[in-house]
Design a protein around this motif. Structure first.
Motif, PDB file in Angstrom:
ATOM      1  N   MET A  21     -10.901  15.825   9.961  1.00  0.00           N
ATOM      2  CA  MET A  21      -9.948  14.717  10.030  1.00  0.00           C
ATOM      3  C   MET A  21      -9.338  14.447   8.655  1.00  0.00           C
ATOM      4  O   MET A  21      -8.117  14.322   8.514  1.00  0.00           O
ATOM      5  N   ALA A  22     -10.199  14.349   7.644  1.00  0.00           N
ATOM      6  CA  ALA A  22      -9.719  14.063   6.296  1.00  0.00           C
ATOM      7  C   ALA A  22      -8.791  15.151   5.792  1.00  0.00           C
ATOM      8  O   ALA A  22      -7.802  14.876   5.096  1.00  0.00           O
ATOM      9  N   ALA A  23      -9.094  16.399   6.155  1.00  0.00           N
ATOM     10  CA  ALA A  23      -8.281  17.526   5.678  1.00  0.00           C
ATOM     11  C   ALA A  23      -6.836  17.417   6.131  1.00  0.00           C
ATOM     12  O   ALA A  23      -5.918  17.836   5.424  1.00  0.00           O
ATOM     13  N   GLN A  24      -6.613  16.835   7.313  1.00  0.00           N
ATOM     14  CA  GLN A  24      -5.255  16.709   7.822  1.00  0.00           C
ATOM     15  C   GLN A  24      -4.413  15.752   6.970  1.00  0.00           C
ATOM     16  O   GLN A  24      -3.201  15.914   6.853  1.00  0.00           O
ATOM     17  N   VAL A  25      -5.072  14.775   6.368  1.00  0.00           N
ATOM     18  CA  VAL A  25      -4.361  13.847   5.491  1.00  0.00           C
ATOM     19  C   VAL A  25      -4.256  14.431   4.083  1.00  0.00           C
ATOM     20  O   VAL A  25      -3.174  14.449   3.482  1.00  0.00           O
ATOM     21  N   ILE A  26      -5.364  14.922   3.559  1.00  0.00           N
ATOM     22  CA  ILE A  26      -5.393  15.430   2.198  1.00  0.00           C
ATOM     23  C   ILE A  26      -4.419  16.584   2.004  1.00  0.00           C
ATOM     24  O   ILE A  26      -3.785  16.712   0.951  1.00  0.00           O
ATOM     25  N   SER A  27      -4.261  17.426   3.008  1.00  0.00           N
ATOM     26  CA  SER A  27      -3.367  18.586   2.873  1.00  0.00           C
ATOM     27  C   SER A  27      -1.921  18.150   2.636  1.00  0.00           C
ATOM     28  O   SER A  27      -1.136  18.890   2.045  1.00  0.00           O
ATOM     29  N   ASP A  28      -1.569  16.941   3.074  1.00  0.00           N
ATOM     30  CA  ASP A  28      -0.217  16.436   2.832  1.00  0.00           C
ATOM     31  C   ASP A  28       0.030  16.114   1.356  1.00  0.00           C
ATOM     32  O   ASP A  28       1.177  16.003   0.929  1.00  0.00           O
ATOM     33  N   TYR A  29      -1.059  15.959   0.602  1.00  0.00           N
ATOM     34  CA  TYR A  29      -0.937  15.603  -0.812  1.00  0.00           C
ATOM     35  C   TYR A  29      -1.457  16.715  -1.721  1.00  0.00           C
ATOM     36  O   TYR A  29      -1.772  16.484  -2.881  1.00  0.00           O
ATOM     37  N   GLU A  30      -1.482  17.914  -1.187  1.00  0.00           N
ATOM     38  CA  GLU A  30      -2.067  19.020  -1.945  1.00  0.00           C
ATOM     39  C   GLU A  30      -1.316  19.303  -3.242  1.00  0.00           C
ATOM     40  O   GLU A  30      -1.914  19.665  -4.252  1.00  0.00           O
ATOM     41  N   ASP A  31      -0.017  19.116  -3.232  1.00  0.00           N
ATOM     42  CA  ASP A  31       0.727  19.433  -4.446  1.00  0.00           C
ATOM     43  C   ASP A  31       0.602  18.337  -5.502  1.00  0.00           C
ATOM     44  O   ASP A  31       1.224  18.414  -6.559  1.00  0.00           O
ATOM     45  N   TYR A  32      -0.204  17.312  -5.247  1.00  0.00           N
ATOM     46  CA  TYR A  32      -0.567  16.357  -6.282  1.00  0.00           C
ATOM     47  C   TYR A  32      -1.694  16.924  -7.154  1.00  0.00           C
ATOM     48  O   TYR A  32      -2.003  16.383  -8.210  1.00  0.00           O
ATOM     49  N   VAL A  33      -2.353  17.995  -6.677  1.00  0.00           N
ATOM     50  CA  VAL A  33      -3.518  18.542  -7.360  1.00  0.00           C
ATOM     51  C   VAL A  33      -3.092  19.606  -8.368  1.00  0.00           C
ATOM     52  O   VAL A  33      -2.439  20.587  -8.005  1.00  0.00           O
ATOM     53  N   ASN A  34      -3.486  19.427  -9.596  1.00  0.00           N
ATOM     54  CA  ASN A  34      -3.191  20.405 -10.635  1.00  0.00           C
ATOM     55  C   ASN A  34      -4.325  21.426 -10.716  1.00  0.00           C
ATOM     56  O   ASN A  34      -5.500  21.073 -10.714  1.00  0.00           O
ATOM     57  N   LEU A  35      -3.978  22.715 -10.743  1.00  0.00           N
ATOM     58  CA  LEU A  35      -4.953  23.777 -10.959  1.00  0.00           C
ATOM     59  C   LEU A  35      -4.353  24.809 -11.903  1.00  0.00           C
ATOM     60  O   LEU A  35      -3.389  25.490 -11.558  1.00  0.00           O
ATOM     61  N   GLU A  36      -4.901  24.879 -13.096  1.00  0.00           N
ATOM     62  CA  GLU A  36      -4.455  25.849 -14.083  1.00  0.00           C
ATOM     63  C   GLU A  36      -5.618  26.784 -14.398  1.00  0.00           C
ATOM     64  O   GLU A  36      -6.718  26.325 -14.718  1.00  0.00           O
ATOM     65  N   VAL A  37      -5.389  28.084 -14.297  1.00  0.00           N
ATOM     66  CA  VAL A  37      -6.428  29.066 -14.608  1.00  0.00           C
ATOM     67  C   VAL A  37      -5.895  30.008 -15.681  1.00  0.00           C
ATOM     68  O   VAL A  37      -4.797  30.561 -15.547  1.00  0.00           O
ATOM     69  N   ASP A  38      -6.663  30.159 -16.747  1.00  0.00           N
ATOM     70  CA  ASP A  38      -6.235  31.037 -17.832  1.00  0.00           C
ATOM     71  C   ASP A  38      -6.257  32.499 -17.379  1.00  0.00           C
ATOM     72  O   ASP A  38      -6.978  32.875 -16.455  1.00  0.00           O
ATOM     73  N   SER A  90       0.839  -1.203   0.000  1.00  0.00           N
ATOM     74  CA  SER A  90       0.000   0.000   0.000  1.00  0.00           C
ATOM     75  C   SER A  90       0.871   1.248   0.000  1.00  0.00           C
ATOM     76  O   SER A  90       1.998   1.251   0.495  1.00  0.00           O
ATOM     77  N   ASP A  91       0.313   2.325  -0.563  1.00  0.00           N
ATOM     78  CA  ASP A  91       0.987   3.627  -0.540  1.00  0.00           C
ATOM     79  C   ASP A  91       0.536   4.473   0.652  1.00  0.00           C
ATOM     80  O   ASP A  91       1.288   5.297   1.164  1.00  0.00           O
ATOM     81  N   LEU A  92      -0.722   4.269   1.062  1.00  0.00           N
ATOM     82  CA  LEU A  92      -1.291   5.037   2.167  1.00  0.00           C
ATOM     83  C   LEU A  92      -2.141   4.116   3.025  1.00  0.00           C
ATOM     84  O   LEU A  92      -2.951   3.340   2.504  1.00  0.00           O
ATOM     85  N   ILE A  93      -1.952   4.183   4.342  1.00  0.00           N
ATOM     86  CA  ILE A  93      -2.734   3.382   5.285  1.00  0.00           C
ATOM     87  C   ILE A  93      -3.159   4.280   6.439  1.00  0.00           C
ATOM     88  O   ILE A  93      -2.328   4.976   7.037  1.00  0.00           O
ATOM     89  N   THR A  94      -4.457   4.294   6.736  1.00  0.00           N
ATOM     90  CA  THR A  94      -4.943   5.015   7.914  1.00  0.00           C
ATOM     91  C   THR A  94      -5.395   4.002   8.958  1.00  0.00           C
ATOM     92  O   THR A  94      -6.029   3.000   8.636  1.00  0.00           O
ATOM     93  N   VAL A  95      -5.060   4.272  10.209  1.00  0.00           N
ATOM     94  CA  VAL A  95      -5.330   3.339  11.312  1.00  0.00           C
ATOM     95  C   VAL A  95      -6.111   4.055  12.408  1.00  0.00           C
ATOM     96  O   VAL A  95      -5.689   5.098  12.910  1.00  0.00           O
ATOM     97  N   SER A  96      -7.253   3.502  12.754  1.00  0.00           N
ATOM     98  CA  SER A  96      -8.064   4.034  13.851  1.00  0.00           C
ATOM     99  C   SER A  96      -8.331   2.918  14.852  1.00  0.00           C
ATOM    100  O   SER A  96      -9.077   1.984  14.557  1.00  0.00           O
ATOM    101  N   ILE A  97      -7.712   3.002  16.022  1.00  0.00           N
ATOM    102  CA  ILE A  97      -7.858   1.921  17.006  1.00  0.00           C
ATOM    103  C   ILE A  97      -7.536   2.456  18.401  1.00  0.00           C
ATOM    104  O   ILE A  97      -6.805   3.435  18.533  1.00  0.00           O
ATOM    105  N   GLY A  98      -8.099   1.823  19.403  1.00  0.00           N
ATOM    106  CA  GLY A  98      -7.788   2.166  20.789  1.00  0.00           C
ATOM    107  C   GLY A  98      -8.982   2.646  21.586  1.00  0.00           C
ATOM    108  O   GLY A  98      -9.042   2.435  22.796  1.00  0.00           O
TER     109      GLY A  98
END
Length: 354
Positions: free
Chosen positions: A257-274, A103-111
């Motif tokens: 919660m999701a934002a904390q993970v997604i923000s780590d991959y923000e530069d994977y997102v392409n945004l081009e505006v003319d 796997s490239d990404l694994i999230t674990v919720s336990i305890g």
């Protein structure tokens, strides 16, 4: 991760399409990366189980949808189960080695259930008296039962189990997926701060969280700090179903919660505006396929649209004064709960107008 100051907005859309704004800090990175994540596995307890209703989303669903937007060939598995403890999770990992492998990404919720099960299983209380009660009544009923030696002993037993199970969980995961980014949730306190039993639960939960933080130095995973993210009654729901108390994050809590993970991959997102000039009739560009686009200025919302399957988008506008500041925001395609990326622009003076 490089940290720079920035305000991130979380917008939740309801059935009536009413947008609610929730600012949170987010990190900005540099150039867009061409890398994609090919395999994501969510493992753990009920917090990481996917909801049946899109308006009661789970944080793993938001992460999954984000990764699908980057890579429609994503291999995704959810190995989460309701009510499980750390010992149960060890068995789940053992039974699902192939699904976890490479796997490239694994999230674990336990305890959380190590503590909650130890408390609730030893209350010696008629569950029917909890049916339909609110948090205030729940507090008054449960507080009478919490100080028994039996409960305290069982909690210590579960903490001891967790202290042995948790390193094994991380070791097994790392052996199966040595290159994976691993995110481990801390346990949140589900009790309203106004309740008398809040401090009791807080003391027990801290025993688990201390172990999660302590082991991080040895096993190098990232911590998704749910204890602080969900440290607000506004992001939790309380209800009793068939005598079972359920206190869980609402859609705002899951989005945070999701934002904390997604923000780590923000530069994977392409945004081009003319380029936008004072005579432009449209704002056009390209970003994640099927994502939602919101364009705002200091005077309010200019327009919204959904990107096409190829990522292209267009928003019709009225001519704007040169020098106008604009922000283009890219959100998830379902409920505007996750901000993927944003870009600031300035309207330029058109060279062919006086």
């Amino acid at each position: 991760m490089k940290k720079r100051n920035r305000i991130k907005v979380i917008l939740i859309i309801t059935i009536g399409m009413i947008l609610l704004a929730l600012p949170i800090a987010m990190q900005v990175k540099g150039e867009v990366s061409n890398k994609v994540l090919d395999k994501y596995v969510a493992i753990g307890d009920e917090i990481s189980m996917e909801a049946d209703n899109d308006y009661d989303v789970a944080y793993v669903s938001l992460i999954k949808d984000f990764l699908y937007a980057l890579n429609d060939n994503l291999d995704y598995s959810n190995l989460s189960n309701d009510g499980i403890t750390s010992s149960d999770l060890l068995n789940i990992i053992e039974e699902n080695k192939e699904k976890i492998k490479d796997s490239d990404l694994i999230t674990v919720s336990i305890g959380g259930n190590n503590i909650l099960n130890a408390i609730l299983a030893n209350l010696n209380i008629d569950e029917t008296i909890l049916q339909g009660c609110d948090e205030e009544k729940f507090d008054s009923i449960i507080s009478e039962y919490l100080n028994s030696d039996e409960i305290k002993s069982e909690i210590l037993n579960e903490v001891n189990k967790f202290s042995k199970d948790f390193p094994k969980i991380i070791k097994k995961i790392k052996k199966l997926a040595p290159e994976a980014e691993i995110y481990v949730n801390t346990v949140y306190n589900p009790i309203n701060k106004k309740c008398n039993i809040y401090n009791f639960f807080d003391e027990q939960i801290s025993l688990i969280n201390d172990l999660i933080v302590k082991n991080n130095s040895n096993y190098e995973y990232k911590i998704l700090d749910c204890y602080h993210i969900l440290n607000s009654d506004e992001v939790l729901n309380f209800k009793v179903e068939n005598g079972v108390v359920r206190i869980y994050p609402n859609k705002v809590g899951h989005a945070m919660m999701a934002a904390q993970v997604i923000s780590d991959y923000e530069d994977y997102v392409n945004l081009e505006v003319d380029k936008i000039t004072s005579s432009s009739e449209n704002i056009t560009g390209k970003t994640l396929p099927n994502s939602n686009i919101i364009i705002v200025s200091e005077n309010g919302t200019i327009g919204t649209t959904q990107a096409k399957a190829n990522g292209e988008f267009q928003v019709k506008i009225s001519p704007m004064v040169s020098g106008t500041n604009i922000e283009v925001l890219v959100y998830d395609k379902k409920i505007f709960s996750i901000l993927y990326k944003f870009e600031k622009l300035v309207v330029k003076k058109d060279l062919f107008t006086s």
